[in-house]
Design an enzyme around this catalytic site. Sequence first.
Site, PDB file in Angstrom:
ATOM      1  N   LYS A 181       0.609  -1.418   0.053  1.00  0.00           N
ATOM      2  CA  LYS A 181       0.073   0.193   0.605  1.00  0.00           C
ATOM      3  C   LYS A 181       1.290   1.609  -0.323  1.00  0.00           C
ATOM      4  CE  LYS A 181      -2.662   2.594   3.370  1.00  0.00           C
ATOM      5  NZ  LYS A 181      -3.517   3.013   4.227  1.00  0.00           N
ATOM      6  N   TYR A 226      -1.840 -24.330   8.836  1.00  0.00           N
ATOM      7  CA  TYR A 226      -1.313 -24.079   7.648  1.00  0.00           C
ATOM      8  C   TYR A 226      -2.904 -22.836   6.514  1.00  0.00           C
ATOM      9  CZ  TYR A 226       1.140 -23.816   3.083  1.00  0.00           C
ATOM     10  OH  TYR A 226       1.092 -23.810   2.219  1.00  0.00           O
ATOM     11  N   LYS A 230      -3.313 -19.700   5.394  1.00  0.00           N
ATOM     12  CA  LYS A 230      -3.752 -19.245   3.996  1.00  0.00           C
ATOM     13  C   LYS A 230      -4.999 -18.824   3.718  1.00  0.00           C
ATOM     14  CE  LYS A 230       0.459 -20.376   1.759  1.00  0.00           C
ATOM     15  NZ  LYS A 230       1.248 -19.026   1.262  1.00  0.00           N
ATOM     16  N   TYR A 258      -7.269  -5.767   1.543  1.00  0.00           N
ATOM     17  CA  TYR A 258      -7.187  -4.063   1.059  1.00  0.00           C
ATOM     18  C   TYR A 258      -6.892  -3.704  -0.601  1.00  0.00           C
ATOM     19  CZ  TYR A 258      -3.668  -4.390   5.141  1.00  0.00           C
ATOM     20  OH  TYR A 258      -2.895  -3.802   6.515  1.00  0.00           O
ATOM     21  N   GLN A 262     -10.408  -1.502   0.648  1.00  0.00           N
ATOM     22  CA  GLN A 262     -10.303  -0.494   1.242  1.00  0.00           C
ATOM     23  C   GLN A 262      -9.080   0.916   1.226  1.00  0.00           C
ATOM     24  OE1 GLN A 262     -11.705  -1.635   5.120  1.00  0.00           O
ATOM     25  NE2 GLN A 262     -10.175   0.515   6.264  1.00  0.00           N
TER      26      GLN A 262
HETATM   27  O1  UGA Z   1       1.330 -28.086  -2.816  1.00  0.00           O
HETATM   28  C1  UGA Z   1      -0.023 -28.200  -1.762  1.00  0.00           C
HETATM   29  O2  UGA Z   1      -0.810 -27.737  -2.282  1.00  0.00           O
HETATM   30  C2  UGA Z   1      -0.068 -28.049  -0.268  1.00  0.00           C
HETATM   31  O3  UGA Z   1       0.592 -29.496  -0.493  1.00  0.00           O
HETATM   32  C3  UGA Z   1       1.527 -30.099   0.529  1.00  0.00           C
HETATM   33  O4  UGA Z   1       0.359 -31.113   1.503  1.00  0.00           O
HETATM   34  P1  UGA Z   1       1.010 -32.377   1.229  1.00  0.00           P
HETATM   35  O5  UGA Z   1      -0.701 -32.501  -0.783  1.00  0.00           O
HETATM   36  O6  UGA Z   1      -0.140 -33.206   1.750  1.00  0.00           O
HETATM   37  O7  UGA Z   1       2.244 -32.232  -0.100  1.00  0.00           O
HETATM   38  P2  UGA Z   1       2.297 -34.123   0.663  1.00  0.00           P
HETATM   39  O8  UGA Z   1       3.485 -33.620   2.080  1.00  0.00           O
HETATM   40  O9  UGA Z   1       3.820 -34.209  -0.188  1.00  0.00           O
HETATM   41  O10 UGA Z   1       1.567 -35.276   0.801  1.00  0.00           O
HETATM   42  C4  UGA Z   1       1.373 -35.170   0.146  1.00  0.00           C
HETATM   43  C5  UGA Z   1       0.157 -36.889   0.682  1.00  0.00           C
HETATM   44  O11 UGA Z   1       1.788 -37.901   0.364  1.00  0.00           O
HETATM   45  C6  UGA Z   1       1.603 -38.325   1.755  1.00  0.00           C
HETATM   46  N1  UGA Z   1       3.031 -39.057   2.095  1.00  0.00           N
HETATM   47  C7  UGA Z   1       4.179 -38.152   2.693  1.00  0.00           C
HETATM   48  C8  UGA Z   1       5.161 -38.080   2.763  1.00  0.00           C
HETATM   49  C9  UGA Z   1       5.198 -39.627   2.769  1.00  0.00           C
HETATM   50  O12 UGA Z   1       6.779 -40.125   3.387  1.00  0.00           O
HETATM   51  N2  UGA Z   1       4.425 -40.574   2.867  1.00  0.00           N
HETATM   52  C10 UGA Z   1       3.084 -40.138   1.976  1.00  0.00           C
HETATM   53  O13 UGA Z   1       2.543 -40.860   2.100  1.00  0.00           O
HETATM   54  C11 UGA Z   1       0.763 -37.097   2.300  1.00  0.00           C
HETATM   55  O14 UGA Z   1      -0.258 -37.997   3.874  1.00  0.00           O
HETATM   56  C12 UGA Z   1      -0.364 -37.140   1.598  1.00  0.00           C
HETATM   57  O15 UGA Z   1      -1.165 -37.793   1.363  1.00  0.00           O
HETATM   58  C13 UGA Z   1       2.435 -28.784   1.490  1.00  0.00           C
HETATM   59  O16 UGA Z   1       2.323 -30.041   2.264  1.00  0.00           O
HETATM   60  C14 UGA Z   1       1.496 -27.678   1.560  1.00  0.00           C
HETATM   61  O17 UGA Z   1       2.952 -26.631   1.360  1.00  0.00           O
HETATM   62  C15 UGA Z   1       1.077 -27.752   0.113  1.00  0.00           C
HETATM   63  O18 UGA Z   1       1.042 -25.574  -0.093  1.00  0.00           O
END
Ligand code: UGA
Length: 252
Positions: free
Chosen positions: A23, A63, A67, A77, A80
């Site tokens: 701003k 998170y 967001k 913002y 306004q």
């Molecule tokens: O990119 C996005 O849209 C968002 O997604 C992510 O969250 P998430 O989708 O849960 O990403 P991961 O942590 O990579 O997990 C993806 C999937 O894999 C699974 N996972 C993750 C890690 C692992 O070792 N094993 C496993 O099965 C999780 O349970 C989940 O179902 C990020 O945490 C966020 O920062 C981001 O904004």
Amino acid sequence: MYNPIKTLKTNTIGTLNMLGLAKRVGARLLLASTSEVYGDPEVHPQNEDYWGHVNPIGPRACYDEGKRVAETMCYAYMKQEGVEVRVARIFNTFGPRMHMNDGRVVSNFILQALQGEPLTVYGPGTQTRAFQYVSDLVNGLVALMNSNVSSPVNLGNPEEHTILEFAQLIKKLVGSGSEIQFLSEAQDDPQKRKPDIRKAKLLLGWEPVVPLEEGLNKAIHYFRKELEYQANNQYIPKPKPARMKKGRTRHN
Ligand SMILES: O=C(O)[C@H]1O[C@H](OP(=O)(O)OP(=O)(O)OC[C@H]2O[C@@H](n3ccc(=O)[nH]c3=O)[C@H](O)[C@@H]2O)[C@H](O)[C@@H](O)[C@@H]1O
């Protein structure tokens, strides 16, 4: 979440500070929002009009809700104070230069596969995600910033896979003999996720162009080099020869 309070502070106070700055200096602000604003979605694929399904007191809330309020602040913002905002809802993105300890699924699976460790699947692996290569995202962000679209825009690759399929694909691309290990499910883990990118196509003329396997091969190459670098640069202390005291001769 590693540090829920810092996550909340960054998303809320951080965004507020940046909007105040935008701003004051008349800048256009880009908010790196997320598909997590849709929570565990009841609409599939997710389009920008969907309001989401988020547990406000769950482990991901710092998170997701952080967001969501950051988006609310942007539009307050804009209305306004006339601040120009661009809001990208970024879906799962990966590529070289991710942190080794990032903890997300792409880096975890690649590092596990490269080192012959079990690939850790949380829950049965039936949950889905759609992964986008980093250069596609960057092109989308540039297009959004250069556009006159002030409402939120999904940026992601709509090619959807179960996490189990994804583990198998990474094993194949790495050529790894790792096992797949099923661990307990993460609380409030979204069960499906896939972006509806019709808005980005129509208004930005953008769509992802890097195929999943090509992007994964680049990420695998990067992590392989990182592991080699670490192995070659371990600090191994070398004992110094014992110092002899002055004026005394040593008799063996
Ligand atoms: O990119 C996005 O849209 C968002 O997604 C992510 O969250 P998430 O989708 O849960 O990403 P991961 O942590 O990579 O997990 C993806 C999937 O894999 C699974 N996972 C993750 C890690 C692992 O070792 N094993 C496993 O099965 C999780 O349970 C989940 O179902 C990020 O945490 C966020 O920062 C981001 O904004």
